[in-house]
Design a protein around this motif. Sequence first.
Motif, PDB file in Angstrom:
ATOM      1  N   LEU A  92       2.949   3.910  13.820  1.00  0.00           N
ATOM      2  CA  LEU A  92       2.151   5.189  13.258  1.00  0.00           C
ATOM      3  C   LEU A  92       0.995   5.646  13.804  1.00  0.00           C
ATOM      4  N   ARG A  93       0.738   6.815  13.971  1.00  0.00           N
ATOM      5  CA  ARG A  93      -0.683   7.208  14.490  1.00  0.00           C
ATOM      6  C   ARG A  93      -1.664   7.458  13.648  1.00  0.00           C
ATOM      7  N   THR A  94      -1.801   6.641  12.470  1.00  0.00           N
ATOM      8  CA  THR A  94      -2.733   6.778  11.299  1.00  0.00           C
ATOM      9  C   THR A  94      -3.103   5.610  10.608  1.00  0.00           C
ATOM     10  N   ASP A  95      -4.168   5.640  10.168  1.00  0.00           N
ATOM     11  CA  ASP A  95      -4.733   4.391   9.244  1.00  0.00           C
ATOM     12  C   ASP A  95      -3.879   4.099   8.113  1.00  0.00           C
ATOM     13  N   ALA A  96      -2.622   3.896   8.370  1.00  0.00           N
ATOM     14  CA  ALA A  96      -1.896   3.497   6.996  1.00  0.00           C
ATOM     15  C   ALA A  96      -0.713   2.577   7.532  1.00  0.00           C
ATOM     16  N   ARG A  97      -0.063   2.041   6.545  1.00  0.00           N
ATOM     17  CA  ARG A  97       1.148   1.340   6.418  1.00  0.00           C
ATOM     18  C   ARG A  97       2.255   1.832   5.468  1.00  0.00           C
ATOM     19  N   VAL A  98       3.634   1.673   5.929  1.00  0.00           N
ATOM     20  CA  VAL A  98       4.573   1.803   4.664  1.00  0.00           C
ATOM     21  C   VAL A  98       5.263   0.563   4.876  1.00  0.00           C
ATOM     22  N   LEU A  99       5.387   0.010   3.357  1.00  0.00           N
ATOM     23  CA  LEU A  99       6.065  -1.336   3.212  1.00  0.00           C
ATOM     24  C   LEU A  99       7.120  -1.129   2.247  1.00  0.00           C
ATOM     25  N   GLY A 100       8.114  -2.016   2.283  1.00  0.00           N
ATOM     26  CA  GLY A 100       9.186  -2.045   1.341  1.00  0.00           C
ATOM     27  C   GLY A 100       9.278  -3.503   0.918  1.00  0.00           C
ATOM     28  N   ALA A 101       9.954  -3.500  -0.246  1.00  0.00           N
ATOM     29  CA  ALA A 101      10.304  -4.794  -1.194  1.00  0.00           C
ATOM     30  C   ALA A 101      11.692  -4.801  -1.746  1.00  0.00           C
ATOM     31  N   THR A 102      12.392  -5.918  -1.985  1.00  0.00           N
ATOM     32  CA  THR A 102      13.415  -5.885  -3.108  1.00  0.00           C
ATOM     33  C   THR A 102      12.819  -6.937  -3.882  1.00  0.00           C
ATOM     34  N   LEU A 103      13.104  -6.998  -4.991  1.00  0.00           N
ATOM     35  CA  LEU A 103      12.739  -7.893  -6.119  1.00  0.00           C
ATOM     36  C   LEU A 103      13.888  -8.042  -7.304  1.00  0.00           C
ATOM     37  N   LYS A 104      14.412  -9.306  -7.327  1.00  0.00           N
ATOM     38  CA  LYS A 104      15.373  -9.588  -8.314  1.00  0.00           C
ATOM     39  C   LYS A 104      14.656  -9.272  -9.880  1.00  0.00           C
ATOM     40  N   ALA A 105      15.165  -9.260 -10.855  1.00  0.00           N
ATOM     41  CA  ALA A 105      14.707  -9.107 -12.303  1.00  0.00           C
ATOM     42  C   ALA A 105      14.150 -10.176 -12.576  1.00  0.00           C
ATOM     43  N   GLY A 106      12.852 -10.047 -12.913  1.00  0.00           N
ATOM     44  CA  GLY A 106      11.834 -11.374 -13.139  1.00  0.00           C
ATOM     45  C   GLY A 106      10.984 -11.870 -12.194  1.00  0.00           C
ATOM     46  N   GLU A 107      11.174 -11.365 -10.963  1.00  0.00           N
ATOM     47  CA  GLU A 107      10.429 -11.890  -9.878  1.00  0.00           C
ATOM     48  C   GLU A 107       9.260 -10.969  -9.637  1.00  0.00           C
ATOM     49  N   THR A 108       8.167 -11.707  -9.193  1.00  0.00           N
ATOM     50  CA  THR A 108       6.694 -10.955  -9.061  1.00  0.00           C
ATOM     51  C   THR A 108       6.346 -11.085  -7.641  1.00  0.00           C
ATOM     52  N   THR A 109       5.625 -10.109  -7.052  1.00  0.00           N
ATOM     53  CA  THR A 109       5.076 -10.274  -5.741  1.00  0.00           C
ATOM     54  C   THR A 109       3.761  -9.464  -5.982  1.00  0.00           C
TER      55      THR A 109
END
Length: 233
Positions: A159-176
């Motif tokens: 990207l040409r900007t001061d930013a991030r795009v992030l993704g995550a997948t979580l199972k029920a009950g999981e924490t990140t």
Amino acid sequence: MIERRSFDSLGGADHGWLKAKHHFSFAGYNDSRRMGWGALRVWNDDTIASQTGFPPHPHADMEIITYVREGAITHRDSLGNEGRTEAGDVQVMSAGSGITHSEYNLEPGNTRIFQIWIIPDERGRAPSWGAKPFPAGERAGRFVTLASGFKEDNDALPLRTDARVLGATLKAGETTRYTLGHERYAYLVPAKGSVEVNGVHLDARDGAAIRNETTLEVKALEDAELVLVDSAP
């Protein structure tokens, strides 16, 4: 500060072939309280009918990220690029000095995407486009950077900007957890499933506008797929 923006409260339009919901003011939807969030300017939740799409049209000076939630999108542009981006994968178009592109759903069923626009740090640079697969298994239980303006994120789309795009997948009950830098702005949307973000409940396709939070603790109340933008003010 975390402001929940329920899916039902979003602006939107139904064009028949396109059903769109807008987290921020866009096209015919105007809300002076929702003009952007830091450098993040647009977050559209689009459902595109089979064999339809956006015909060729121009853009300039915007970072345009497409996160495919279901189906696939086929891209063509004036630079000669062509590609098909499938569910869970990402494409980035840096519009720069100007580019014309089309985005079509050539699949047998609906395609659902998040279209995210972030204001670039510089204007007038040469346009570019790229796409990359991000297998869901690699995002299991943690945030992975999908697109980034930081050199250290070598595996992400640029990207040409001061930013991030992030993704995550979580199972029920999981924490990140995700650590936000000082004075950063974040916007989080569960593509699927319900979650709690620092104790704030979000259902699928709700938005969370976040600032003045140094750490985000995300707990999945059911199996969830998350997209997060971390941007400069």
